[in-house]
Design a protein around this motif. Structure first.
Motif, PDB file in Angstrom:
ATOM      1  N   LEU A 120       1.932   7.091   0.699  1.00  0.00           N
ATOM      2  CA  LEU A 120       1.614   7.574   2.039  1.00  0.00           C
ATOM      3  C   LEU A 120       0.700   6.568   2.719  1.00  0.00           C
ATOM      4  N   MET A 121       0.569   6.726   4.025  1.00  0.00           N
ATOM      5  CA  MET A 121      -0.276   5.828   4.800  1.00  0.00           C
ATOM      6  C   MET A 121      -0.930   6.607   5.932  1.00  0.00           C
ATOM      7  N   ARG A 122      -2.235   6.445   6.055  1.00  0.00           N
ATOM      8  CA  ARG A 122      -2.995   7.015   7.162  1.00  0.00           C
ATOM      9  C   ARG A 122      -3.605   5.855   7.935  1.00  0.00           C
ATOM     10  N   ILE A 123      -3.148   5.655   9.141  1.00  0.00           N
ATOM     11  CA  ILE A 123      -3.662   4.581   9.984  1.00  0.00           C
ATOM     12  C   ILE A 123      -4.536   5.189  11.073  1.00  0.00           C
ATOM     13  N   ALA A 124      -5.806   4.812  11.088  1.00  0.00           N
ATOM     14  CA  ALA A 124      -6.733   5.292  12.105  1.00  0.00           C
ATOM     15  C   ALA A 124      -7.092   4.131  13.021  1.00  0.00           C
ATOM     16  N   LEU A 125      -6.925   4.347  14.311  1.00  0.00           N
ATOM     17  CA  LEU A 125      -7.261   3.349  15.322  1.00  0.00           C
ATOM     18  C   LEU A 125      -8.411   3.884  16.151  1.00  0.00           C
ATOM     19  N   GLU A 126      -9.525   3.159  16.158  1.00  0.00           N
ATOM     20  CA  GLU A 126     -10.716   3.600  16.870  1.00  0.00           C
ATOM     21  C   GLU A 126     -11.068   2.611  17.975  1.00  0.00           C
ATOM     22  N   CYS A 127     -11.481   3.155  19.107  1.00  0.00           N
ATOM     23  CA  CYS A 127     -11.986   2.326  20.192  1.00  0.00           C
ATOM     24  C   CYS A 127     -13.287   2.934  20.693  1.00  0.00           C
ATOM     25  N   ASP A 128     -14.058   2.157  21.428  1.00  0.00           N
ATOM     26  CA  ASP A 128     -15.356   2.630  21.905  1.00  0.00           C
ATOM     27  C   ASP A 128     -15.182   3.567  23.090  1.00  0.00           C
ATOM     28  N   ARG A 129     -16.009   4.619  23.080  1.00  0.00           N
ATOM     29  CA  ARG A 129     -16.003   5.564  24.190  1.00  0.00           C
ATOM     30  C   ARG A 129     -16.495   4.873  25.458  1.00  0.00           C
ATOM     31  N   GLY A 130     -15.972   5.289  26.564  1.00  0.00           N
ATOM     32  CA  GLY A 130     -16.361   4.691  27.840  1.00  0.00           C
ATOM     33  C   GLY A 130     -15.169   4.568  28.774  1.00  0.00           C
ATOM     34  N   GLY A 131     -13.981   4.414  28.175  1.00  0.00           N
ATOM     35  CA  GLY A 131     -12.775   4.369  28.986  1.00  0.00           C
ATOM     36  C   GLY A 131     -12.428   5.740  29.518  1.00  0.00           C
ATOM     37  N   ALA A 132     -12.026   5.800  30.771  1.00  0.00           N
ATOM     38  CA  ALA A 132     -11.699   7.086  31.387  1.00  0.00           C
ATOM     39  C   ALA A 132     -10.206   7.275  31.562  1.00  0.00           C
ATOM     40  N   GLY A 133      -9.421   6.240  31.237  1.00  0.00           N
ATOM     41  CA  GLY A 133      -7.985   6.321  31.436  1.00  0.00           C
ATOM     42  C   GLY A 133      -7.264   6.921  30.248  1.00  0.00           C
ATOM     43  N   ARG A 134      -5.964   6.723  30.221  1.00  0.00           N
ATOM     44  CA  ARG A 134      -5.128   7.234  29.142  1.00  0.00           C
ATOM     45  C   ARG A 134      -5.523   6.567  27.826  1.00  0.00           C
TER      46      ARG A 134
ATOM     47  N   GLU B 299       0.828  -1.209   0.000  1.00  0.00           N
ATOM     48  CA  GLU B 299       0.000   0.000   0.000  1.00  0.00           C
ATOM     49  C   GLU B 299       0.858   1.253   0.000  1.00  0.00           C
ATOM     50  N   MET B 300       1.905   1.273   0.797  1.00  0.00           N
ATOM     51  CA  MET B 300       2.777   2.447   0.856  1.00  0.00           C
ATOM     52  C   MET B 300       3.549   2.615  -0.448  1.00  0.00           C
ATOM     53  N   ALA B 301       3.946   1.498  -1.059  1.00  0.00           N
ATOM     54  CA  ALA B 301       4.667   1.586  -2.330  1.00  0.00           C
ATOM     55  C   ALA B 301       3.762   2.125  -3.428  1.00  0.00           C
ATOM     56  N   THR B 302       2.468   1.811  -3.349  1.00  0.00           N
ATOM     57  CA  THR B 302       1.518   2.245  -4.377  1.00  0.00           C
ATOM     58  C   THR B 302       1.103   3.697  -4.193  1.00  0.00           C
ATOM     59  N   SER B 303       0.726   4.057  -2.974  1.00  0.00           N
ATOM     60  CA  SER B 303       0.170   5.384  -2.719  1.00  0.00           C
ATOM     61  C   SER B 303       1.214   6.411  -2.286  1.00  0.00           C
TER      62      SER B 303
ATOM     63  N   GLY C 242       5.657  16.750   3.181  1.00  0.00           N
ATOM     64  CA  GLY C 242       4.603  16.396   4.126  1.00  0.00           C
ATOM     65  C   GLY C 242       4.820  15.000   4.691  1.00  0.00           C
ATOM     66  N   PRO C 243       4.127  14.692   5.755  1.00  0.00           N
ATOM     67  CA  PRO C 243       4.307  13.379   6.381  1.00  0.00           C
ATOM     68  C   PRO C 243       3.834  12.253   5.484  1.00  0.00           C
ATOM     69  N   GLU C 244       4.606  11.169   5.428  1.00  0.00           N
ATOM     70  CA  GLU C 244       4.233  10.001   4.643  1.00  0.00           C
ATOM     71  C   GLU C 244       3.400   9.037   5.475  1.00  0.00           C
ATOM     72  N   LEU C 245       3.459   9.176   6.783  1.00  0.00           N
ATOM     73  CA  LEU C 245       2.705   8.285   7.660  1.00  0.00           C
ATOM     74  C   LEU C 245       2.105   9.090   8.798  1.00  0.00           C
ATOM     75  N   CYS C 246       0.814   8.920   8.999  1.00  0.00           N
ATOM     76  CA  CYS C 246       0.118   9.520  10.126  1.00  0.00           C
ATOM     77  C   CYS C 246      -0.670   8.435  10.845  1.00  0.00           C
ATOM     78  N   VAL C 247      -0.687   8.512  12.151  1.00  0.00           N
ATOM     79  CA  VAL C 247      -1.444   7.566  12.966  1.00  0.00           C
ATOM     80  C   VAL C 247      -2.409   8.361  13.836  1.00  0.00           C
ATOM     81  N   TYR C 248      -3.670   7.992  13.818  1.00  0.00           N
ATOM     82  CA  TYR C 248      -4.691   8.682  14.594  1.00  0.00           C
ATOM     83  C   TYR C 248      -5.295   7.713  15.609  1.00  0.00           C
ATOM     84  N   LEU C 249      -5.384   8.138  16.849  1.00  0.00           N
ATOM     85  CA  LEU C 249      -6.050   7.385  17.901  1.00  0.00           C
ATOM     86  C   LEU C 249      -7.332   8.112  18.257  1.00  0.00           C
ATOM     87  N   LEU C 250      -8.455   7.417  18.187  1.00  0.00           N
ATOM     88  CA  LEU C 250      -9.745   8.049  18.412  1.00  0.00           C
ATOM     89  C   LEU C 250     -10.609   7.171  19.314  1.00  0.00           C
ATOM     90  N   ARG C 251     -11.217   7.823  20.298  1.00  0.00           N
ATOM     91  CA  ARG C 251     -12.203   7.138  21.140  1.00  0.00           C
ATOM     92  C   ARG C 251     -13.563   7.681  20.718  1.00  0.00           C
TER      93      ARG C 251
END
Length: 209
Positions: free
Chosen positions: A97-111, A91-95, A199-208
């Motif tokens: 760049l890479m955008r990796i999004a990591l999602e988790c369910d809301r409800g956790g109160a910690g880090r 994927e990185m060789a083709t595009s 610009g950045p070739e790789l971005c990682v997003y953490l989302l609750r």
């Protein structure tokens, strides 16, 4: 009569001169204050903290993502993704760049980075799950092997420094990332370009969510 009018005009002009001078000096003072304030704000602007980010995995295995505050430290977060390493490389060789999004369910109160389970999206496409786990000896061997690398990608030969299994190389990409905390439920990691221009070739997003 004309003499008196001339004398009055001169007196008024002389009286207004100190007032004009005071206004002029006040304007200079305000200008200097603004310049000093702008300089102070610039000096005290806080740059986003930077961390070491490493993507690695056996060529025929799954991908791992590690973030370290310092190159010699244990990872602040280590995630194991279901995404096959060779798919990410394609994927990185083709595009380019890479955008990796990591999602988790809301409800956790910690880090946010302590969340145990994540849904993974690569360039907008769903690609399985990721789990957070402790750094194992085999992970630490990989991170120690790439510790001298500040930015770059490559392959660790099978068995080198105990990395990988016989006949199965470990592929990696390592760089500095700027960590931007949007809130307690969102963080982003932007790969820093070595030359500071591209610009950045790789971005990682953490989302609750």
């Amino acid at each position: 009569m004309n003499h008196k009018r001339h004398h009055s005009t001169t007196k008024t002009s002389n009286a207004s001169a100190p007032k004009k001078k005071a206004i002029f000096l006040a304007a200079i003072a305000v200008s200097r204050f603004r310049s000093a304030l702008a300089a102070a704000v610039t000096r005290h602007q806080v740059r986003p903290p930077r961390v070491f980010g490493t993507l690695y995995g056996r060529r025929r295995g799954h991908l791992h993502l590690s973030f370290q505050l310092e190159a010699q430290m244990q990872p602040a977060a280590l995630l194991e993704l279901q995404t096959p390493t060779n798919e990410l490389v394609r994927e990185m060789a083709t595009s380019g760049l890479m955008r990796i999004a990591l999602e988790c369910d809301r409800g956790g109160a910690g880090r946010l980075m302590d969340e145990p389970m994540w849904r993974v999206y690569c360039n907008g496409l769903r690609c399985g799950y990721a789990v957070r786990r402790e750094c194992r000896p085999e992970d630490w061997k990989v991170l120690r092997a790439v510790e001298p690398v500040s930015v770059g990608a490559g392959v660790l030969p099978a068995g080198a420094a105990g990395c990988g299994e016989e006949g199965d190389e470990v592929m990696y990409m390592r760089a500095m990332f700027e960590r931007v905390v949007g809130s307690g439920d969102s963080e982003a990691f932007y790969m820093m370009s070595p030359d500071g221009h591209a610009g950045p070739e790789l971005c990682v997003y953490l989302l609750r969510v």
